[in-house]
Write a protein that holds these residues in place. Structure first.
Motif, PDB file in Angstrom:
ATOM      1  N   ASP A 302       0.850  -1.187   0.000  1.00  0.00           N
ATOM      2  CA  ASP A 302       0.000   0.000   0.000  1.00  0.00           C
ATOM      3  C   ASP A 302       0.892   1.245   0.000  1.00  0.00           C
ATOM      4  N   THR A 303       0.290   2.400  -0.154  1.00  0.00           N
ATOM      5  CA  THR A 303       1.074   3.626  -0.308  1.00  0.00           C
ATOM      6  C   THR A 303       1.916   3.954   0.927  1.00  0.00           C
ATOM      7  N   PRO A 304       1.395   3.840   2.153  1.00  0.00           N
ATOM      8  CA  PRO A 304       2.262   4.122   3.321  1.00  0.00           C
ATOM      9  C   PRO A 304       3.470   3.192   3.406  1.00  0.00           C
ATOM     10  N   ASP A 305       3.261   1.890   3.111  1.00  0.00           N
ATOM     11  CA  ASP A 305       4.377   0.947   3.156  1.00  0.00           C
ATOM     12  C   ASP A 305       5.381   1.258   2.059  1.00  0.00           C
ATOM     13  N   LEU A 306       4.876   1.617   0.883  1.00  0.00           N
ATOM     14  CA  LEU A 306       5.752   2.018  -0.223  1.00  0.00           C
ATOM     15  C   LEU A 306       6.626   3.197   0.191  1.00  0.00           C
ATOM     16  N   CYS A 307       6.021   4.216   0.769  1.00  0.00           N
ATOM     17  CA  CYS A 307       6.776   5.419   1.153  1.00  0.00           C
ATOM     18  C   CYS A 307       7.793   5.108   2.236  1.00  0.00           C
ATOM     19  N   HIS A 308       7.414   4.244   3.182  1.00  0.00           N
ATOM     20  CA  HIS A 308       8.330   3.879   4.261  1.00  0.00           C
ATOM     21  C   HIS A 308       9.564   3.174   3.712  1.00  0.00           C
ATOM     22  N   ARG A 309       9.344   2.204   2.816  1.00  0.00           N
ATOM     23  CA  ARG A 309      10.477   1.455   2.264  1.00  0.00           C
ATOM     24  C   ARG A 309      11.323   2.327   1.348  1.00  0.00           C
ATOM     25  N   ALA A 310      10.661   3.184   0.579  1.00  0.00           N
ATOM     26  CA  ALA A 310      11.409   4.078  -0.308  1.00  0.00           C
ATOM     27  C   ALA A 310      12.267   5.053   0.490  1.00  0.00           C
ATOM     28  N   ALA A 311      11.747   5.535   1.609  1.00  0.00           N
ATOM     29  CA  ALA A 311      12.517   6.460   2.449  1.00  0.00           C
ATOM     30  C   ALA A 311      13.807   5.815   2.920  1.00  0.00           C
ATOM     31  N   SER A 312      13.752   4.516   3.223  1.00  0.00           N
ATOM     32  CA  SER A 312      14.961   3.804   3.649  1.00  0.00           C
ATOM     33  C   SER A 312      15.986   3.742   2.521  1.00  0.00           C
ATOM     34  N   LEU A 313      15.523   3.471   1.289  1.00  0.00           N
ATOM     35  CA  LEU A 313      16.437   3.430   0.141  1.00  0.00           C
ATOM     36  C   LEU A 313      17.083   4.796  -0.096  1.00  0.00           C
ATOM     37  N   PHE A 314      16.273   5.841  -0.060  1.00  0.00           N
ATOM     38  CA  PHE A 314      16.797   7.180  -0.308  1.00  0.00           C
ATOM     39  C   PHE A 314      17.757   7.609   0.802  1.00  0.00           C
ATOM     40  N   ALA A 315      17.457   7.210   2.042  1.00  0.00           N
ATOM     41  CA  ALA A 315      18.342   7.573   3.155  1.00  0.00           C
ATOM     42  C   ALA A 315      19.705   6.908   3.002  1.00  0.00           C
ATOM     43  N   HIS A 316      19.720   5.676   2.486  1.00  0.00           N
ATOM     44  CA  HIS A 316      20.997   4.980   2.329  1.00  0.00           C
ATOM     45  C   HIS A 316      21.875   5.694   1.301  1.00  0.00           C
ATOM     46  N   VAL A 317      21.336   5.997   0.126  1.00  0.00           N
ATOM     47  CA  VAL A 317      22.167   6.644  -0.896  1.00  0.00           C
ATOM     48  C   VAL A 317      22.456   8.096  -0.543  1.00  0.00           C
TER      49      VAL A 317
END
Length: 337
Positions: A302-317
């Protein structure tokens, strides 16, 4: 360091096993084996507690699979019941392992991790002229069980605890040589690995007084103002690995160079003044964003889970100087919204 006792009773305490089961189940409750264990939770934990206390506990068969992260690795996934035991053990023993660890060891430790290791490497790069990078060949597969058991006996004195740890150590990966190997995937393996290579840490930091040294699992960096010193330290490192730990370096990737050439470390290239993504990390980031988008389109996320996981990817790079890349990906992607 004085040996610690009285820990086996804490590990096998029902409350500790219950807390361990909750940690082991985090993010995995949709898996059938986890759901089944939790459905019969009290019965499962009582049976597990009895098996541990009586010494009848035996680890179950691994489920083995391969991942590319970033290099191909064989991961041994333990049954959920065993993962509960691993969490129960590590939750009690971790403070003891932590007291033994040096400051500049960064894997599998609270408050450390890859981002802290990268920042520390840049700290050293700004203060020295040259670096050496090295890692151990087939580290997890090469850990000598007898050496590890000796190290554990220097820390702990409970006979039932040591017998339990011996049983977990002996349950090696299916393809391991006799008397060697730790399964990548076990929580216990991460702590055992840090203790094992802690011998190297203390040799360099305590005996040789090397300031510019850091380790993330079996990836190591050394810093000095000239290459000759680094080559001397590498020779010392090879000797300690071979004579005390039964390990060898992966010579093909051992590197000695000026810090201005950039330090390849944990998926980044670190310079005194900036940090860049390496090409593999960049490709992986872009691939993972596409995977998340597809999972959202398929209704898996769902959209909240998508945003949560994407935030982790963006934070890493974001640890690298990657603002332009992140802006381009966000502009073309739904994960920013």
């Amino acid at each position: 360091m004085e040996r610690v006792g009285g820990l086996f009773e804490r590990i096998t305490d029902f409350g500790n096993l219950l807390a361990a089961s909750r940690r082991a189940a985090r993010g995995k409750r949709d898996r059938p084996s986890v759901a089944r264990f939790e459905f019969y939770l009290e019965r499962e934990l009582i049976a597990l507690q009895e098996a541990l206390i009586t010494g009848r506990y035996q680890p179950g068969a691994f489920f083995t699979f391969e991942v590319q992260d970033p290099k191909r690795r064989a991961i041994c996934a333990a049954p959920f019941r065993d993962r509960v035991v691993h969490h129960a053990i590590c939750g009690v023993l971790e403070p003891v392992f932590e007291r033994r660890a040096i400051f500049d060891s960064y894997a599998c430790r609270q408050g450390k991790g890859t981002h802290a290791a990268i920042a520390r490497a840049q700290h050293f790069a700004r203060r020295t002229a040259c670096f050496a990078k090295c890692d151990v060949r087939r580290f997890f597969a090469s850990v000598d069980h007898r050496v590890l058991q000796t190290l554990l006996r220097r820390l702990f004195k409970d006979a039932p605890l040591l017998a339990l740890l011996d049983r977990i150590i002996a349950h090696a990966p299916p393809d391991a040589d006799p008397g060697r190997g730790l399964p990548i995937g076990n929580l216990t393996s991460q702590h055992f690995a840090n203790l094992y290579l802690g011998e190297l840490d203390h040799h360099f930091k305590d005996r040789l007084g090397v300031r510019g040294y850091l380790r993330y699992m079996d990836d190591m960096l050394l810093f000095a103002d000239d290459k000759a010193t680094l080559h001397q330290w590498l020779a010392e490192l090879r000797t300690v690995l071979a004579q005390r730990l039964g390990l060898v370096l992966k010579e093909a990737v051992t590197l000695v160079a000026p810090v201005t050439a950039g330090i390849p470390f944990l998926g980044f290239r670190i310079y005194p003044g900036l940090i860049r993504l390496n090409p593999r990390t960049r490709r992986r980031f872009l691939h993972q964003v596409r995977v998340l988008e597809q999972a959202h389109a398929d209704g898996i996320l769902d959209t909240p889970d998508l945003c949560h996981r994407a935030a982790s990817l963006f934070a890493h790079v974001a640890q690298a100087d990657s603002l332009g890349l992140r802006r381009r990906v966000a502009a073309a992607s739904i994960v920013d919204g």
